[in-house]
Design a protein around this motif. Structure first.
Motif, PDB file in Angstrom:
ATOM      1  N   THR A  50       0.050  13.705  15.670  1.00  0.00           N
ATOM      2  CA  THR A  50      -0.386  13.320  14.336  1.00  0.00           C
ATOM      3  C   THR A  50       0.795  13.265  13.376  1.00  0.00           C
ATOM      4  OG1 THR A  50      -2.479  14.417  14.746  1.00  0.00           O
ATOM      5  CG2 THR A  50      -1.948  13.941  12.456  1.00  0.00           C
ATOM      6  N   ASP A  51       0.848  12.212  12.588  1.00  0.00           N
ATOM      7  CA  ASP A  51       1.868  12.088  11.552  1.00  0.00           C
ATOM      8  C   ASP A  51       1.540  13.013  10.389  1.00  0.00           C
ATOM      9  OD1 ASP A  51       3.194   9.982  12.869  1.00  0.00           O
ATOM     10  OD2 ASP A  51       1.858   8.506  11.978  1.00  0.00           O
ATOM     11  N   ILE A  52       2.562  13.498   9.706  1.00  0.00           N
ATOM     12  CA  ILE A  52       2.351  14.274   8.479  1.00  0.00           C
ATOM     13  C   ILE A  52       1.752  13.356   7.423  1.00  0.00           C
ATOM     14  CG2 ILE A  52       3.528  15.427   6.581  1.00  0.00           C
ATOM     15  CD1 ILE A  52       5.496  16.510   8.655  1.00  0.00           C
ATOM     16  N   ALA A  53       2.233  12.144   7.387  1.00  0.00           N
ATOM     17  CA  ALA A  53       1.724  11.148   6.441  1.00  0.00           C
ATOM     18  C   ALA A  53       1.509   9.852   7.190  1.00  0.00           C
ATOM     19  CB  ALA A  53       2.711  10.951   5.292  1.00  0.00           C
ATOM     20  N   ASP A  54       0.461   9.142   6.836  1.00  0.00           N
ATOM     21  CA  ASP A  54       0.149   7.866   7.457  1.00  0.00           C
ATOM     22  C   ASP A  54      -0.301   6.909   6.355  1.00  0.00           C
ATOM     23  OD1 ASP A  54      -2.563   8.434   6.900  1.00  0.00           O
ATOM     24  OD2 ASP A  54      -2.894   9.283   8.873  1.00  0.00           O
ATOM     25  N   PRO A  55      -0.799   5.733   6.683  1.00  0.00           N
ATOM     26  CA  PRO A  55      -1.184   4.786   5.633  1.00  0.00           C
ATOM     27  C   PRO A  55      -2.427   5.166   4.827  1.00  0.00           C
ATOM     28  CG  PRO A  55      -0.624   3.612   7.638  1.00  0.00           C
ATOM     29  CD  PRO A  55      -0.716   5.064   7.995  1.00  0.00           C
ATOM     30  N   THR A  56      -3.118   6.237   5.202  1.00  0.00           N
ATOM     31  CA  THR A  56      -4.277   6.665   4.426  1.00  0.00           C
ATOM     32  C   THR A  56      -3.829   7.675   3.378  1.00  0.00           C
ATOM     33  OG1 THR A  56      -5.729   6.317   6.313  1.00  0.00           O
ATOM     34  CG2 THR A  56      -6.578   7.684   4.526  1.00  0.00           C
ATOM     35  N   VAL A  57      -3.729   7.213   2.149  1.00  0.00           N
ATOM     36  CA  VAL A  57      -3.283   8.043   1.031  1.00  0.00           C
ATOM     37  C   VAL A  57      -4.475   8.716   0.370  1.00  0.00           C
ATOM     38  CG1 VAL A  57      -2.043   8.007  -1.170  1.00  0.00           C
ATOM     39  CG2 VAL A  57      -1.306   6.526   0.703  1.00  0.00           C
ATOM     40  N   ALA A  58      -5.617   8.051   0.378  1.00  0.00           N
ATOM     41  CA  ALA A  58      -6.838   8.589  -0.216  1.00  0.00           C
ATOM     42  C   ALA A  58      -7.996   8.361   0.747  1.00  0.00           C
ATOM     43  CB  ALA A  58      -7.126   7.915  -1.548  1.00  0.00           C
ATOM     44  N   GLY A  59      -8.753   9.395   0.976  1.00  0.00           N
ATOM     45  CA  GLY A  59      -9.922   9.296   1.828  1.00  0.00           C
ATOM     46  C   GLY A  59     -11.113   8.745   1.062  1.00  0.00           C
ATOM     47  N   PRO A  60     -12.232   8.536   1.732  1.00  0.00           N
ATOM     48  CA  PRO A  60     -13.400   7.919   1.099  1.00  0.00           C
ATOM     49  C   PRO A  60     -13.999   8.744  -0.042  1.00  0.00           C
ATOM     50  CG  PRO A  60     -13.907   8.645   3.335  1.00  0.00           C
ATOM     51  CD  PRO A  60     -12.441   8.812   3.151  1.00  0.00           C
ATOM     52  N   ASP A  61     -13.733  10.047  -0.067  1.00  0.00           N
ATOM     53  CA  ASP A  61     -14.287  10.896  -1.123  1.00  0.00           C
ATOM     54  C   ASP A  61     -13.383  11.018  -2.346  1.00  0.00           C
ATOM     55  OD1 ASP A  61     -16.516  11.381   0.466  1.00  0.00           O
ATOM     56  OD2 ASP A  61     -15.619  13.160   1.383  1.00  0.00           O
ATOM     57  N   ALA A  62     -12.214  10.416  -2.297  1.00  0.00           N
ATOM     58  CA  ALA A  62     -11.294  10.515  -3.433  1.00  0.00           C
ATOM     59  C   ALA A  62     -11.857   9.786  -4.650  1.00  0.00           C
ATOM     60  CB  ALA A  62      -9.931   9.934  -3.061  1.00  0.00           C
ATOM     61  N   LYS A  63     -11.653  10.361  -5.804  1.00  0.00           N
ATOM     62  CA  LYS A  63     -12.109   9.782  -7.067  1.00  0.00           C
ATOM     63  C   LYS A  63     -11.262   8.560  -7.396  1.00  0.00           C
ATOM     64  CE  LYS A  63     -12.289  10.989 -11.953  1.00  0.00           C
ATOM     65  NZ  LYS A  63     -11.965  12.017 -12.946  1.00  0.00           N
ATOM     66  N   GLY A  64     -11.882   7.527  -7.957  1.00  0.00           N
ATOM     67  CA  GLY A  64     -11.140   6.361  -8.425  1.00  0.00           C
ATOM     68  C   GLY A  64     -11.520   5.079  -7.717  1.00  0.00           C
ATOM     69  N   GLU A  65     -10.854   3.992  -8.130  1.00  0.00           N
ATOM     70  CA  GLU A  65     -11.077   2.676  -7.529  1.00  0.00           C
ATOM     71  C   GLU A  65     -10.297   2.589  -6.226  1.00  0.00           C
ATOM     72  OE1 GLU A  65     -10.672  -2.065  -8.626  1.00  0.00           O
ATOM     73  OE2 GLU A  65      -9.378  -0.631  -9.678  1.00  0.00           O
ATOM     74  N   HIS A  66     -11.012   2.439  -5.131  1.00  0.00           N
ATOM     75  CA  HIS A  66     -10.367   2.372  -3.817  1.00  0.00           C
ATOM     76  C   HIS A  66      -9.759   0.988  -3.612  1.00  0.00           C
ATOM     77  CE1 HIS A  66     -11.598   6.249  -1.998  1.00  0.00           C
ATOM     78  NE2 HIS A  66     -12.350   6.228  -3.085  1.00  0.00           N
ATOM     79  N   ILE A  67      -8.494   0.994  -3.201  1.00  0.00           N
ATOM     80  CA  ILE A  67      -7.736  -0.242  -3.028  1.00  0.00           C
ATOM     81  C   ILE A  67      -6.934  -0.175  -1.735  1.00  0.00           C
ATOM     82  CG2 ILE A  67      -7.550  -0.638  -5.522  1.00  0.00           C
ATOM     83  CD1 ILE A  67      -4.595   0.314  -5.294  1.00  0.00           C
ATOM     84  N   ARG A  68      -6.434  -1.320  -1.334  1.00  0.00           N
ATOM     85  CA  ARG A  68      -5.469  -1.408  -0.240  1.00  0.00           C
ATOM     86  C   ARG A  68      -4.244  -2.122  -0.800  1.00  0.00           C
ATOM     87  NH1 ARG A  68      -6.120  -3.018   6.061  1.00  0.00           N
ATOM     88  NH2 ARG A  68      -6.566  -0.807   6.125  1.00  0.00           N
ATOM     89  N   ILE A  69      -3.071  -1.577  -0.525  1.00  0.00           N
ATOM     90  CA  ILE A  69      -1.802  -2.215  -0.891  1.00  0.00           C
ATOM     91  C   ILE A  69      -1.217  -2.774   0.399  1.00  0.00           C
ATOM     92  CG2 ILE A  69       0.524  -1.854  -1.779  1.00  0.00           C
ATOM     93  CD1 ILE A  69      -0.637   0.522  -3.405  1.00  0.00           C
ATOM     94  N   THR A  70      -0.873  -4.066   0.404  1.00  0.00           N
ATOM     95  CA  THR A  70      -0.329  -4.708   1.600  1.00  0.00           C
ATOM     96  C   THR A  70       0.915  -5.515   1.251  1.00  0.00           C
ATOM     97  OG1 THR A  70      -1.630  -6.734   1.374  1.00  0.00           O
ATOM     98  CG2 THR A  70      -2.615  -4.948   2.644  1.00  0.00           C
ATOM     99  N   GLY A  71       1.750  -5.718   2.251  1.00  0.00           N
ATOM    100  CA  GLY A  71       2.929  -6.547   2.050  1.00  0.00           C
ATOM    101  C   GLY A  71       3.771  -6.611   3.307  1.00  0.00           C
ATOM    102  N   THR A  72       4.857  -7.337   3.196  1.00  0.00           N
ATOM    103  CA  THR A  72       5.805  -7.526   4.295  1.00  0.00           C
ATOM    104  C   THR A  72       7.201  -7.246   3.767  1.00  0.00           C
ATOM    105  OG1 THR A  72       4.379  -9.247   5.212  1.00  0.00           O
ATOM    106  CG2 THR A  72       6.649  -9.191   6.008  1.00  0.00           C
ATOM    107  N   VAL A  73       8.037  -6.647   4.597  1.00  0.00           N
ATOM    108  CA  VAL A  73       9.444  -6.452   4.261  1.00  0.00           C
ATOM    109  C   VAL A  73      10.221  -7.600   4.888  1.00  0.00           C
ATOM    110  CG1 VAL A  73      11.456  -4.941   4.466  1.00  0.00           C
ATOM    111  CG2 VAL A  73       9.164  -3.940   4.233  1.00  0.00           C
ATOM    112  N   PHE A  74      11.015  -8.297   4.077  1.00  0.00           N
ATOM    113  CA  PHE A  74      11.825  -9.413   4.558  1.00  0.00           C
ATOM    114  C   PHE A  74      13.302  -9.066   4.485  1.00  0.00           C
ATOM    115  CE2 PHE A  74       7.904 -11.451   3.144  1.00  0.00           C
ATOM    116  CZ  PHE A  74       7.616 -12.270   4.233  1.00  0.00           C
TER     117      PHE A  74
END
Length: 195
Positions: free
Chosen positions: A29-53
């Motif tokens: 298991t990673d210490i940190a992964d792409p899940t920053v907030a779980g489904p119970d976190a308060k606020g507007e749930h979003i996904r941030i996406t992009g590519t490194v060039f």
């Protein structure tokens, strides 16, 4: 006898084996992964996406993006690894080789305003091969134009370069996404900060 300098190493690709284990199909298991907030976190749930060039405009397959952000109320998590109370970690890592299209992504909540005169933002660190030191930048949100216009850090960036820091909101069938690419060099080079 005189000795020369020891050759420098770059920050990648060796770093990813321990920091983004999922990218290499390791079963720990990673210490940190792409899940920053779980489904119970308060606020507007979003996904941030992009590519490194890279400088030639090619997607980078072995970069690691790390983000750190405030929660929906504008507070940073003092213990980013412990998400038991709020469902919000505040810290995320994603290797670009995890996705078939070489993208990074983070499932999180839109951050709140941290301090007066600041717009909501996400702190970003880029690690990749060929770099001796990781690069720091920020992502802002295009639907926060009024606050962006007052943010002292964003306003310190030349006006013709600010768009390299603005994530674009997109409504998708699976929810709200903010899309932003990171360009390491070239005409569209992302603004990086000296911290």
């Amino acid at each position: 006898m005189a000795y020369g300098e020891t050759p420098s190493q770059t920050v990648g690709p060796y770093f990813a084996y321990g920091l983004t284990a999922g990218q290499y199909a390791y079963d720990f298991t990673d210490i940190a992964d792409p899940t920053v907030a779980g489904p119970d976190a308060k606020g507007e749930h979003i996904r941030i996406t992009g590519t490194v060039f890279d400088g030639d405009g090619n997607p980078v397959n072995d970069a690691m993006i790390e983000i750190w952000q405030a929660d929906a109320d504008g507070n940073y998590n003092e213990k980013p690894i412990d998400v038991a109370d709020t469902g919000f970690r505040g810290l995320g890592r994603c290797g670009t080789g995890t996705d078939a299209k070489l993208r990074f992504w983070f499932d999180t909540v839109k951050p709140g305003v941290v301090a007066d005169a600041e717009a909501p933002f996400v702190n970003v660190i880029v690690f990749m091969r060929g770099m001796l030191v990781h690069a720091f930048t920020r992502f802002y949100f295009d639907d926060e134009a009024d606050l962006n216009a007052k943010d002292p850090v964003l306003q310190s960036v030349p006006a013709d370069r600010r768009d390299t820091l603005i994530a674009k909101r997109v409504e998708t069938p699976t929810g709200i996404e903010y899309r932003i690419d990171i360009h390491m060099q070239g005409d569209a080079e992302t603004v990086f900060f000296d911290v």
